[in-house]
Design an enzyme around this catalytic site. Sequence first.
Site, short mmCIF file in Angstrom:
data_model
loop_
_atom_site.label_atom_id
_atom_site.label_comp_id
_atom_site.label_asym_id
_atom_site.label_seq_id
_atom_site.Cartn_x
_atom_site.Cartn_y
_atom_site.Cartn_z
N ALA A 12 50.10 43.02 -95.29
CA ALA A 12 49.54 42.64 -96.60
C ALA A 12 48.56 43.70 -97.10
O ALA A 12 47.56 43.38 -97.73
CB ALA A 12 48.86 41.27 -96.49
N TRP A 44 42.03 48.65 -97.01
CA TRP A 44 40.63 48.35 -97.37
C TRP A 44 39.68 49.46 -96.95
O TRP A 44 38.58 49.59 -97.48
CB TRP A 44 40.20 47.00 -96.77
CG TRP A 44 39.96 47.04 -95.29
CD1 TRP A 44 40.89 46.99 -94.33
CD2 TRP A 44 38.70 47.16 -94.62
NE1 TRP A 44 40.31 47.05 -93.08
CE2 TRP A 44 38.96 47.16 -93.24
CE3 TRP A 44 37.37 47.25 -95.06
CZ2 TRP A 44 37.96 47.26 -92.28
CZ3 TRP A 44 36.37 47.35 -94.10
CH2 TRP A 44 36.66 47.35 -92.73
N ALA A 46 40.34 52.68 -97.29
CA ALA A 46 40.54 53.91 -98.07
C ALA A 46 39.31 54.16 -98.94
O ALA A 46 38.76 53.24 -99.55
CB ALA A 46 41.78 53.78 -98.93
N ARG A 265 44.34 69.76 -95.74
CA ARG A 265 43.63 68.96 -94.74
C ARG A 265 43.92 69.40 -93.31
O ARG A 265 43.02 69.44 -92.46
CB ARG A 265 44.09 67.51 -94.94
CG ARG A 265 43.17 66.51 -94.41
CD ARG A 265 43.65 65.15 -94.83
NE ARG A 265 42.97 64.71 -96.03
CZ ARG A 265 43.08 63.48 -96.53
NH1 ARG A 265 43.86 62.60 -95.94
NH2 ARG A 265 42.43 63.13 -97.60
N GLU A 345 52.91 53.22 -95.21
CA GLU A 345 52.73 54.14 -94.07
C GLU A 345 53.76 53.95 -92.97
O GLU A 345 54.10 54.89 -92.26
CB GLU A 345 51.30 53.98 -93.52
CG GLU A 345 50.92 55.10 -92.55
CD GLU A 345 49.46 55.03 -92.12
OE1 GLU A 345 48.70 54.19 -92.66
OE2 GLU A 345 49.08 55.82 -91.23
N SER A 361 48.63 58.30 -100.53
CA SER A 361 49.19 57.16 -99.78
C SER A 361 48.99 55.82 -100.48
O SER A 361 49.86 54.95 -100.40
CB SER A 361 48.64 57.10 -98.36
OG SER A 361 47.26 57.25 -98.39
#
Length: 471
Positions: A12, A44, A46, A265, A345, A361
């Site tokens: 979720a 949550w 991120a 990155r 992901e 993402s």
Amino acid sequence: MREFFDVVIIGAGVAGLSALLAIDDSQRVAVINPGSPLDTGSTWRAQGGVAVALGNDDSPELHAADTMVASRHLAEPRAVQTLTQEGPDRVTELLDRGLDVDRDADGETLFGLEAAHCRARVIHQKDHTGKALIGHLWERAKACRYASFFSQRATRLLLHNSAIGGVLLADGTLLDTPRVILASGGFAGLFEASTTGREVRGEGIVLAADVGARVRDLEFVQFHPTALDIATDGPLPLLTEALRGGGAKLRLESGERFVEELRPRDEVARAIASMRQKGHTVYLDLKPVERLAERFPGAYAHLTGSLRGKELLLPVRPAAHYTIGGVVTGLDGQTTVSGLYAAGEVASVGIHGANRLASNSLLEGLVFGHRAGRHAATSLRVWAPAPEGRPMVRMDEGPELALFRRLFEEATGVVRTSTGLARFLDWLNDQPVSVETILGRMVAESALARSESVGAHFRSDSSSSKIHVAG
Ligand code: FUM
């Protein structure tokens, strides 16, 4: 207990809830998530935001070009085009429905700059965008009268005649269904140093592989360069890349800079790992960031307590952050198993190649979660009850799992060697089979098979390998 649903969504986060919201109320949908999405999984957590070509100086083509370059041209152009062209519609829909993002005094959306983007294109809410996004989606999801929510873990996918027939839950409940959408996240929580919750262990990949779904690119693990370097058994706090986009600098204890902060990155992460290996401490210098406390309250909060200092320096280290590979899908989320979809992901739709562009993402979850939900809801399926199955074993948190994480990280961390990978695989031979050991083997075998360094996969025993350090 046994119950029938037209579609079962496992997970979720942003991808799972986007799938749910794309399904109409003629369907009965089950959403499985072990706890509240407001504090489990990855969405949550991120910080930076959602990369999307909505600025006046921007275009989906520019966004696609940056995504391809970051991927080392291993991404699939059609998937990248779909992401960057449909992204603006998905994000505009959220903004129209009231998603709260940072705006200027005239009410115009503010766009942040992150590494390897040629434009400032990351919409955000301070440095807690994931919380804002998942809060918004969750409110809408809870209002879906066609959805039933199970605070559970899925422990096995069940097949009937090679097609999806059901899902077994940890409490023994069997959900009969012809369509499953996996949106259960990656496996960064299996590393010792991770920015992700400990519960994020790649179960979806193992469940999918168990029923024969094709999986790829597990060796591409993205290490975020700037996790806060503190001693903890849990995830390391992330210091968003947007801080470097806003001017923060990387320095050694001497104050010297050693890498360009907005290089891709993977390069920045390796440069930091290399300095740490030489015995240096690496700091993120937040002094150059304007209105730090207001724009980045999360980062600012770390400057209190034992980390308080006039210099606004925070110690940083790379940490596993996002896992690029996963269950192979088409553009509508279809896997190689009939009735099984994947998005976000857990999936590998082909938009990241060897390295994910920062803040792609959340957009991936929005675009491909939506597509998977829409396709699953409209595809015709003949369903027959699946035979019952046994749950897959999952390791409990404790010393064995801590040892697994340490050895997994030693073998498959920022820098890999064939010797280290082979040693880890040998060790695994003597371990009891579990979701974690199966996944560990899949990742180590993939990393061993790719002998050349590319993007996020770095083999120090490859002749082409070079760590990018300035000077
Ligand atoms: O640095 C960050 O805020 C992370 C962004 C991302 O992983 O896309």
